[in-house]
Design an enzyme around this catalytic site. Structure first.
Site, PDB file in Angstrom:
ATOM      1  CG  HIS A  55      -2.136  -0.990   0.807  1.00 28.85           C
ATOM      2  ND1 HIS A  55      -2.133  -2.294   1.215  1.00 28.85           N
ATOM      3  CD2 HIS A  55      -3.228  -0.846   0.024  1.00 28.85           C
ATOM      4  CE1 HIS A  55      -3.199  -2.895   0.738  1.00 28.85           C
ATOM      5  NE2 HIS A  55      -3.880  -2.042   0.004  1.00 28.85           N
ATOM      6  CD  GLU A  95      -9.804  -8.088  -1.889  1.00 26.72           C
ATOM      7  OE1 GLU A  95      -8.791  -7.499  -2.276  1.00 26.72           O
ATOM      8  OE2 GLU A  95     -10.569  -7.611  -1.032  1.00 26.72           O
ATOM      9  CG  ASP A 136      -5.421  -8.496  -1.157  1.00 28.34           C
ATOM     10  OD1 ASP A 136      -4.318  -8.701  -0.618  1.00 28.34           O
ATOM     11  OD2 ASP A 136      -6.176  -7.579  -0.821  1.00 28.34           O
ATOM     12  CB  CYS A 154     -10.468  -1.753  -7.977  1.00 32.23           C
ATOM     13  SG  CYS A 154     -10.816  -3.007  -6.747  1.00 32.23           S
TER      14      CYS A 154
END
Ligand code: PEP
Ligand code: MG
Length: 583
Positions: free
Chosen positions: A192, A434, A458, A505
């Site tokens: 992230h 995911e 993920d 996404c």
């Protein structure tokens, strides 16, 4: 001159500037040889660091005496004595002269020797002095290396931040105008921290492993975030070369601007949605500038970071309302709280090791803490009348979890009805796909959801058993792996058979390497870092849907990720040689 380090390209672009090192407490200084003319300067540096540490300790001692009592403040007397130890000081100075090593390295080595000698002492009192020596030693080392704990929002001048690790919340706190770029020892492309860098359009290289030991405070450095390269103390020629490359990148970006007003459709008119991912509402002007027609992922967990308390319903409502209004009539997909993995919020007092990637994260955490979950659901529902909001749950692993989450949502809707608070009854509710179990049962989950959004960041880590934040296994993190492509194709087909739309996404949807393949597989919505939107639009507009389907079918026929990548690069070069020449 021109020492080169290689890492993982996390956020593209070039930055040139002075280094600011963010320290960690247990850092190791690597050996650096010096020349005779540097010796005197090193000794001065050492003396200054001792004075600085002494001042710091005295301030601290006064503070403790004031806030607690004199007895506790006396602990620092022992620390101050270490600083005045003539034997230690003289040993450091004489070794710097003799061994011609930087003073920080010599000091670290002398300190280690002291600790080892004291640890072998019979006398308990003397053994206990080890903690003092270590404590003072770290302070002196920090002063020597210029490593201070400093908020990332506080830089007065433009710097390139170098750190062993930065948390996503550290990155969120960075003041964009003063952080030119950053480099970390650890981390992967879809950690992230890397994702935040892309959102802020800050060039970044992560997973460098040796960055904090090879780079020194005040070095001049070049970061090439596109190639994952760092040049330490570059010569004039190298700086000029990179400046030219930077200008070329900016010029290339400008060519995409002409696409902004054109529709995101194939040559034969198949329209797709090109939308953006955001972490903070402040990113909205950026994404509109880049031609995004909505938000496909609003990572709300950043709302909970860098603060001492949890956000209230009212506060969240105001924020979601603002995002909905600013983006209307475009859609905004709000993802409910996705805590865990590398995203961690200290004020919840959940130990970090309870929220690992395979642990009690995301929807699992929310279902166990309805007190926190319901506050967010209420805020999202109430904001839904102010624009076109959709809601989605992260980390859904099967039908049961989807139903459980929807049951909580129904309870919240009932509460709002009773209270007479308005909300959009038909707001779409989606599932992030995911987790491999969700991908495999996508046909079943599709019956419970209004849309899907594929979270490849993920999905890849779980399908390939590769930690997305670990630089050591980054080479195995392969979006082009046939297993990943097959899972994606299956999710899209299952969604369409059940007449729901499917978006993506994960970072993969903004990677030019996969745009045409995903288009050909039938993806309806691409949600990505906003700076990629126009480049992906160019690719969508360059083919017919039949061509894209043929390319997707061929990509799915390969046995290895490398073959898929080679094929995709060839196709990109054929289409736009001027853009993909360096592929
Ligand atoms: C993903 O997993 O692909 C995703 C978009 O969510 P995050 O990166 O926040 O886990
Ligand atoms: Mg995810």
């Amino acid at each position: 001159m021109n020492e080169i380090l290689k890492g993982i390209a996390a956020s593209s672009g070039i930055a040139i500037g002075q280094v600011y090192i963010i320290g960690r407490d247990d850092f190791e200084v690597s050996k650096r040889l010096i020349v005779e003319s540097e010796v005197a300067g090193e000794i001065v540096r050492f003396e200054e660091s001792l004075i600085q540490t002494r001042q710091e300790l005295i301030v601290l001692q006064r503070k403790i005496a004031h806030e607690f009592n004199q007895e506790q403040a006396q602990i620092f007397d022992a620390h101050l004595l270490v600083l005045e130890d003539r034997m230690l000081i003289e040993e450091v100075i004489s070794r710097v002269k003799k061994e011609k090593c930087s003073v920080d390295y010599v000091f670290q080595e002398v300190l280690k020797k002291y600790v080892s000698v004291f640890s072998r002492m019979e006398d308990e009192y003397l053994r206990e002095r080890i903690a003092d020596i270590n404590d003072v030693g770290k302070r002196v080392l920090r002063a020597l290396c210029g490593r201070k704990k400093k908020s990332l929002a506080d830089f007065e001048q433009k710097v390139i931040v170098v750190a062993h690790d930065l948390s996503p919340s550290d990155t969120a706190a960075m003041h964009r105008k003063n952080v030119l770029g950053f480099i970390t020892d650890i981390g992967g492309k879809t950690s992230h921290t890397a994702i935040m860098a892309k959102s802020f359009e800050i060039p970044a290289v992560v997973g460098v492993e040796v960055a904090t030991s090879k780079i020194s405070q005040g070095d001049t450095i070049i970061i090439d975030g596109t190639a994952g390269i760092i040049v330490i103390n570059p010569d004039e020629r190298t700086i000029a070369k990179y400046k030219e490359a930077e200008e070329k990148i900016l010029a290339k970006d400008k060519t995409f601007i002409s696409l902004k007003e054109l529709p995101a459709e194939t040559r034969d008119g198949r329209r797709v949605e090109l939308v953006a991912n955001i972490e903070l509402p402040e990113e909205i002007p950026f994404l509109l500038e880049h031609g995004a027609e909505g938000i496909g992922l609003y990572r709300t967990e950043y709302f909970y970071m860098n603060r001492k308390d949890l956000p209230t319903e009212e506060e969240q409502f105001e924020a979601y309302k603002l995002v909905a209004e600013k983006m209307a009539p475009y859609p905004v997909v709000i993802r409910t709280l996705d805590l865990g993995g590398d995203k961690f919020i200290s004020q919840l007092q959940v130990p970090k090791d309870m929220l690992p990637f395979l642990g009690w994260r995301a929807i699992r955490f929310c279902l166990a803490r309805p007190d926190i979950f319901k506050v967010q659901l209420r805020a999202i529902l109430r904001a839904s009348v102010h624009g076109k909001l959709k809601l989605m749950y992260p980390m859904i692993s099967g039908v049961e979890e989807m139903r459980q989450a929807n049951r909580v949502l129904e309870d919240v809707k009932e509460e709002l009805r009773v209270e007479g608070l308005p909300f959009e009854k038909n707001m779409e509710i989606g599932a992030m796909i995911e987790v491999p179990s969700a991908a495999i049962t996508a046909d079943l989950i599709a019956k419970e959801a209004d849309f899907f959004s594929i979270g490849t960041n993920d999905l890849i880590q779980y399908a390939l058993a590769v930690d997305r934040t670990n630089e050591k296994v980054a080479y195995l993190y392969e979006p082009a792996h046939p297993a990943v492509l097959r899972l994606i194709k299956k999710i899209i087909d299952d969604a369409h058979k059940n007449k729901i739309r499917v978006g993506m996404c994960g970072e993969m949807s903004g990677d030019p390497m996969f745009a045409i393949i995903l288009l050909g597989m039938g993806l309806d919505e691409f949600s990505m870092p906003s700076r990629m939107v126009l480049q992906i639009k160019q690719l969508v507009r360059s083919v017919t849907i039949k061509q894209a389907q043929e390319i997707a079918a061929e990509a799915l026929s390969f046995a290895t990720a490398r073959e898929v990548e080679k094929f995709s690069k060839r196709k990109l070069k054929e289409l736009f040689p001027q853009v993909y020449d360096s592929f």
